[in-house]
Design a protein around this motif. Sequence first.
Motif, mmCIF file in Angstrom:
data_model
loop_
_atom_site.group_PDB
_atom_site.id
_atom_site.type_symbol
_atom_site.label_atom_id
_atom_site.label_comp_id
_atom_site.label_asym_id
_atom_site.label_seq_id
_atom_site.Cartn_x
_atom_site.Cartn_y
_atom_site.Cartn_z
ATOM 1 N N PRO A 1 14.720 -13.751 18.895
ATOM 2 C CA PRO A 1 13.689 -13.624 20.037
ATOM 3 C C PRO A 1 12.249 -14.127 19.388
ATOM 4 N N LYS A 2 11.910 -14.434 18.107
ATOM 5 C CA LYS A 2 10.799 -14.748 17.710
ATOM 6 C C LYS A 2 10.200 -16.029 17.906
ATOM 7 N N ARG A 3 10.985 -17.375 17.635
ATOM 8 C CA ARG A 3 10.485 -18.409 17.766
ATOM 9 C C ARG A 3 11.001 -19.364 19.068
ATOM 10 N N GLN A 4 9.887 -19.736 19.844
ATOM 11 C CA GLN A 4 9.978 -20.427 21.016
ATOM 12 C C GLN A 4 10.170 -21.929 20.626
ATOM 13 N N ALA A 5 11.022 -22.552 21.620
ATOM 14 C CA ALA A 5 11.312 -24.060 21.531
ATOM 15 C C ALA A 5 9.611 -24.739 21.360
ATOM 16 N N SER A 6 9.639 -25.799 20.749
ATOM 17 C CA SER A 6 8.604 -26.689 20.896
ATOM 18 C C SER A 6 9.216 -27.811 21.492
ATOM 19 N N TYR A 7 8.049 -28.253 22.370
ATOM 20 C CA TYR A 7 8.276 -29.686 23.235
ATOM 21 C C TYR A 7 7.264 -30.576 23.023
ATOM 22 N N GLN A 8 7.589 -31.979 23.369
ATOM 23 C CA GLN A 8 6.731 -32.858 23.082
ATOM 24 C C GLN A 8 6.473 -33.603 24.332
ATOM 25 N N LEU A 9 5.347 -33.963 24.887
ATOM 26 C CA LEU A 9 5.232 -34.783 26.030
ATOM 27 C C LEU A 9 5.679 -36.436 25.886
ATOM 28 N N ILE A 10 6.510 -36.653 26.587
ATOM 29 C CA ILE A 10 6.978 -38.211 26.471
ATOM 30 C C ILE A 10 6.696 -39.149 27.519
ATOM 31 N N ASN A 11 6.412 -38.464 28.702
ATOM 32 C CA ASN A 11 6.410 -39.225 29.765
ATOM 33 C C ASN A 11 4.920 -38.943 30.561
ATOM 34 N N ASN A 12 3.669 -39.201 29.963
ATOM 35 C CA ASN A 12 2.497 -38.947 30.434
ATOM 36 C C ASN A 12 1.937 -39.785 31.510
ATOM 37 N N THR A 13 2.048 -39.413 32.611
ATOM 38 C CA THR A 13 1.892 -40.533 33.787
ATOM 39 C C THR A 13 0.507 -40.519 34.394
ATOM 40 N N GLY A 14 -0.165 -39.469 34.315
ATOM 41 C CA GLY A 14 -1.449 -39.241 34.876
ATOM 42 C C GLY A 14 -1.992 -38.004 35.036
ATOM 43 N N PRO A 15 -3.368 -37.578 35.496
ATOM 44 C CA PRO A 15 -3.976 -36.647 35.365
ATOM 45 C C PRO A 15 -3.392 -35.415 36.447
ATOM 46 N N ASN A 16 -2.617 -35.860 37.587
ATOM 47 C CA ASN A 16 -2.114 -35.033 38.680
ATOM 48 C C ASN A 16 -0.725 -34.449 38.128
ATOM 49 N N PRO A 17 -0.703 -33.066 38.261
ATOM 50 C CA PRO A 17 0.542 -32.298 37.616
ATOM 51 C C PRO A 17 1.723 -32.796 38.469
ATOM 52 N N PRO A 18 2.911 -33.167 37.712
ATOM 53 C CA PRO A 18 4.230 -32.898 38.358
ATOM 54 C C PRO A 18 4.326 -31.759 39.255
ATOM 55 N N MET A 19 4.792 -31.762 40.408
ATOM 56 C CA MET A 19 5.211 -30.323 41.030
ATOM 57 C C MET A 19 6.733 -30.079 41.271
ATOM 58 N N ILE A 20 7.098 -28.855 40.599
ATOM 59 C CA ILE A 20 8.716 -28.315 40.970
ATOM 60 C C ILE A 20 8.783 -28.248 42.425
ATOM 61 N N GLN A 21 9.660 -28.933 43.227
ATOM 62 C CA GLN A 21 9.944 -28.761 44.718
ATOM 63 C C GLN A 21 11.075 -27.857 44.815
#
Length: 204
Positions: free
Chosen positions: A164-184
Motif C-alpha cells: 500500500p505504500k509505494r505508488q507507481a512512477s510515470y514518465q511523460l513520453i508523448n508531450n503533444t502541447g499545452p491542451n490537456p488530453p481528454m478521456i471520452q
Amino acid sequence: SDVYKRQTQAAVSREPQGRQPLWEEMVKFKGQPFTITDIFEGTHVNRHTIRSYLKALVAADYVERIEPEPDAVREEAAIRFRVVVDPAPYHAPRLSQAGKPVTQGAGVENMWRTIRMLGQFTPRDVAAHATTDLVEVSERTVKAYCTALRQAGFLKVVRKAQPPKRQASYQLINNTGPNPPMIQRTKQVFDPNTKKAYPVGEKP
C-alpha cells in the motif's frame, strides 16, 4: 516554418490555456508595473486576449491597474498594471470576464500542466501540485487519468507500484502541447493538440 509557428501561436492564444503564459509573464515582474506591450512582447499572444484577461484579473483583485498621470498621453502604453497577490499562484487564475472564478475543466488542465512540468511523477505528486484554492484534485482522479494516458501511449511506467505504500512512477513520453488530453466516454483519449483520438485498451 511559418505555418507551424502560426499554428503554435494560434494554439497558445486560444482560451483558456493561453492564459498560463500571460500569467507567468506578469508574475516575472515581481510586483513591478508592466504594460500590455510588455506582456505582448514576452508572449506574442494577441493584445485583445491580454486586454480581456487583465480586465478579469483587475476585477478579481489579482492585478491593480495604475492610471496614468492626468496630463499623460491618453493611450494604452501609458496604462500600467501590477500583480498584487503575494505569493502569486503558479496556475493562472481562471476567471470569467466579470472576475468570477471558473472551475469547470480546471482539474484536468492542472493535472496535464503538472505532468508536463514534472516529467516524471507519482499520482500523489500530481495531486499535490494540481490542487489549488478553488480546485480539488484527488489522487484517485489522477490515478484514473494516468491509467488512461498510459494506455493511450502518453505515459510509461518507470517504477511499478508496491501497495500500500509505494505508488507507481510515470514518465511523460508523448508531450503533444499545452491542451490537456481528454478521456471520452467512448473509451478513448482525445488530444486537442493533435486533433487525434487514441483508443484506450487494457494494455499492460
